[in-house]
Design a protein around this motif. Structure first.
Motif, short mmCIF file in Angstrom:
data_model
loop_
_atom_site.label_atom_id
_atom_site.label_comp_id
_atom_site.label_asym_id
_atom_site.label_seq_id
_atom_site.Cartn_x
_atom_site.Cartn_y
_atom_site.Cartn_z
N LEU A 1 -60.26 20.49 21.62
CA LEU A 1 -60.03 19.84 20.33
C LEU A 1 -58.54 19.57 20.11
O LEU A 1 -58.16 18.48 19.64
N CYS A 2 -57.71 20.55 20.41
CA CYS A 2 -56.26 20.36 20.24
C CYS A 2 -55.76 19.18 21.07
O CYS A 2 -54.93 18.38 20.61
N ILE A 3 -56.27 19.07 22.29
CA ILE A 3 -55.89 17.93 23.13
C ILE A 3 -56.34 16.63 22.48
O ILE A 3 -55.59 15.64 22.45
N ASN A 4 -57.54 16.64 21.93
CA ASN A 4 -58.07 15.45 21.28
C ASN A 4 -57.23 15.05 20.07
O ASN A 4 -56.94 13.87 19.84
N ILE A 5 -56.84 16.05 19.27
CA ILE A 5 -56.02 15.79 18.09
C ILE A 5 -54.67 15.17 18.48
O ILE A 5 -54.14 14.30 17.79
N LEU A 6 -54.13 15.63 19.59
CA LEU A 6 -52.85 15.08 20.05
C LEU A 6 -53.00 13.66 20.61
O LEU A 6 -52.14 12.80 20.39
N LEU A 7 -54.10 13.41 21.31
CA LEU A 7 -54.26 12.13 21.99
C LEU A 7 -54.68 11.00 21.05
O LEU A 7 -54.28 9.86 21.24
N GLU A 8 -55.49 11.30 20.04
CA GLU A 8 -56.04 10.22 19.20
C GLU A 8 -54.97 9.43 18.45
O GLU A 8 -54.98 8.20 18.48
N PRO A 9 -54.03 10.08 17.74
CA PRO A 9 -52.99 9.28 17.07
C PRO A 9 -52.16 8.46 18.05
O PRO A 9 -51.74 7.34 17.74
N VAL A 10 -51.92 9.04 19.23
CA VAL A 10 -51.16 8.31 20.24
C VAL A 10 -51.92 7.05 20.66
O VAL A 10 -51.34 5.95 20.76
N ALA A 11 -53.23 7.21 20.89
CA ALA A 11 -54.03 6.06 21.33
C ALA A 11 -54.19 5.03 20.22
O ALA A 11 -54.08 3.82 20.45
N ILE A 12 -54.45 5.50 18.99
CA ILE A 12 -54.72 4.58 17.88
C ILE A 12 -53.46 3.90 17.38
O ILE A 12 -53.43 2.68 17.18
N ILE A 13 -52.41 4.68 17.20
CA ILE A 13 -51.18 4.15 16.59
C ILE A 13 -50.14 3.78 17.65
O ILE A 13 -49.65 2.65 17.69
N GLY A 14 -49.83 4.76 18.51
CA GLY A 14 -48.77 4.52 19.50
C GLY A 14 -49.12 3.41 20.47
O GLY A 14 -48.30 2.52 20.74
N LEU A 15 -50.34 3.44 21.01
CA LEU A 15 -50.75 2.42 21.97
C LEU A 15 -51.49 1.26 21.32
O LEU A 15 -51.87 0.30 22.01
N ASN A 16 -51.71 1.35 20.01
CA ASN A 16 -52.35 0.28 19.24
C ASN A 16 -53.73 -0.09 19.79
O ASN A 16 -54.11 -1.25 19.85
N LEU A 17 -54.51 0.95 20.17
CA LEU A 17 -55.83 0.70 20.76
C LEU A 17 -56.95 0.72 19.72
O LEU A 17 -58.09 0.39 20.05
#
Length: 446
Positions: A177-193
């Motif tokens: 879950l912690c990995i997921n919490i870290l990855l989701e904002p990066v994917a949604i906002i940082g990578l604009n996916l």
């Protein structure tokens, strides 16, 4: 052996203490598992808006349809593992683990193909609003494409729990879950996916969770060290796994079909109702985890004691579990009733007044019936731990009928208010055959 120190024999000691100590890590693990959906919904709702929240939320029943089957099936397979462990048949434990691996791989192959090909058709058949259809398809198609990761993580953690270790699966789920919490904002906002980024981050996190499971089993759980010889299945043993696992999977799917029908009715009320139901359902999903965790604990406890032929301990364990689980159900219900609105605001903000009000109403109605859910879980999982599948399946059909009745009659009559009692109606209806069956079973066990 030192490397198997976490494995727990549930056939000796105080039933109440064993069940409670087994349940607490299990509860934490189940909450972490539910937090996957909670985090998806929260991040999408906050960063992408109510329409995106509705898009992800309306896929919930489809996820439940597939992942519920997976969870029930793998849990059923592991009952055979627990019974072998309780009987001190360690060769049988390894052979059971090998069967679980083979059957999970076969299920992953079939479900991936079916899910990816038909997910758009299912969304259209559910009358998904046009403005959220593409977002919903983007999310669920990626989830279905990576369903193998869901299946194997469920299977591996269930095998570990079957041997009495509920702590390490919790640690692995928390890490995932912690990995997921870290990855989701990066994917949604940082990578604009956008929405696809949320789904992709979840699959990556689950992949890493599987790797952690394999490492732990290799280093610490020698009972699950399968060899090539263990894959030479005894036909009767294989059929025993299928006899327990498939009905448990289908029971979850039957219940999920009712959720799909209810979602269809909600889709006809518009995106505000869909968003409110999605947010409230995520909160409810976490709230019911104490009751579900006590129920799941009874699978391992019952399976091991049944394998050891200590039948009187099973009945005693059920009585203690009812007292503990129903106490938790009251506390959780009070929390939802008094703080539900504030939690819903986390998803959409205080300005989405209608969404918050709908969600609060849902949490009040369901919370008042958590006692029935507590009993339903205990009776259902105890019967399944004994290898019984017919009555739990009948109970699942009753739950399906109740949810469909609410969707067809109450939603059309009362709007969103009509969707709120769908789950309580299903719980009380399913509880009746389970309670009757357990009463007869308890007499035989005594």
């Amino acid at each position: 052996m030192a490397q198997d120190a976490a494995v727990k024999d549930l056939t000796v000691g105080s039933p109440a203490r064993l069940i409670l100590y087994f349940t607490l890590p299990l509860l934490a693990g189940n909450v972490f598992q539910q937090l996957f959906g909670f985090v998806d919904t929260l991040i999408v709702g906050r960063f992408l808006g109510v329409e995106a929240l509705a898009a992800v939320g309306c896929t919930g029943p489809l996820m439940f349809l597939m992942l519920g089957f997976v969870g029930g099936m793998t849990s059923g397979f592991s009952i055979c593992t627990g019974q072998s462990f309780g009987a001190k048949n360690f060769d049988g434990v390894r052979q059971s683990a090998a069967i679980c691996i083979a059957l999970s791989f076969a299920a992953a192959l079939v479900l991936t193909v079916i899910g990816v090909i038909f997910c758009r058709d299912l969304l259209i058949a559910m009358d998904t609003p046009p403005e959220i259809l593409e977002g919903a398809h983007d999310f669920i198609s990626i989830i279905y494409g990576g369903i193998v990761m869901f299946i194997f993580l469920q299977m591996l953690t269930n095998l570990i729990r079957a041997l009495g270790d509920s702590k390490m699966p919790t640690v692995i789920q928390a890490t995932t879950l912690c990995i997921n919490i870290l990855l989701e904002p990066v994917a949604i906002i940082g990578l604009n996916l956008g929405i696809p980024g949320a789904a992709g981050a979840t699959i990556v996190a689950l992949t890493l969770g599987n790797i952690l499971c394999v490492i732990y089993i290799k280093r610490r759980v020698s009972y699950l060290h399968v060899t090539r010889a263990d894959f030479k299945f005894d036909r009767a043993f294989l059929l025993e796994h299928l006899k327990i696992g498939l009905p448990m999977g289908f029971q979850s799917s039957i219940i999920a079909i009712g959720a799909v029908v209810l979602q269809i009715a909600l889709n006809g009320l518009g995106s505000v109702a869909v968003a409110a139901f999605a947010a409230a359902h995520r909160v409810d999903g976490i709230a019911v985890m104490p009751m579900m965790s006590f129920g799941v604990a009874m699978v391992a406890y019952t399976a091991q004691n049944f394998g050891a032929k200590k039948f009187e301990r099973i009945v005693e364990g059920v009585k203690k579990c009812i007292l503990m689980s129903c106490s938790f159900s009251i506390l959780v219900a009070l929390f939802n009733i008094y703080l539900g609105a504030e939690i819903i605001e986390l998803f959409v903000g205080a300005e989405a007044i209608q969404v918050v009000e709908y969600g609060r109403l849902f949490l009040i109605v369901t919370g008042l019936s958590y006692w029935a859910l507590a009993l339903l879980f205990i009776f259902r999982f105890t019967l399944q731990g004994l290898g019984q599948s017919v009555v739990p399946t009948v109970a699942g059909i009753v739950e399906l009928v109740m949810r469909i009745a609410a969707a067809i009659f109450l939603v059309d009559w009362l709007g969103f208010l009509g969707a709120c009692p769908a789950a309580p109606m299903a719980w009380i209806g399913g509880l009746i055959p389970l309670a009757v069956a357990f009463m007869f079973t308890a007499k035989k066990l005594n």
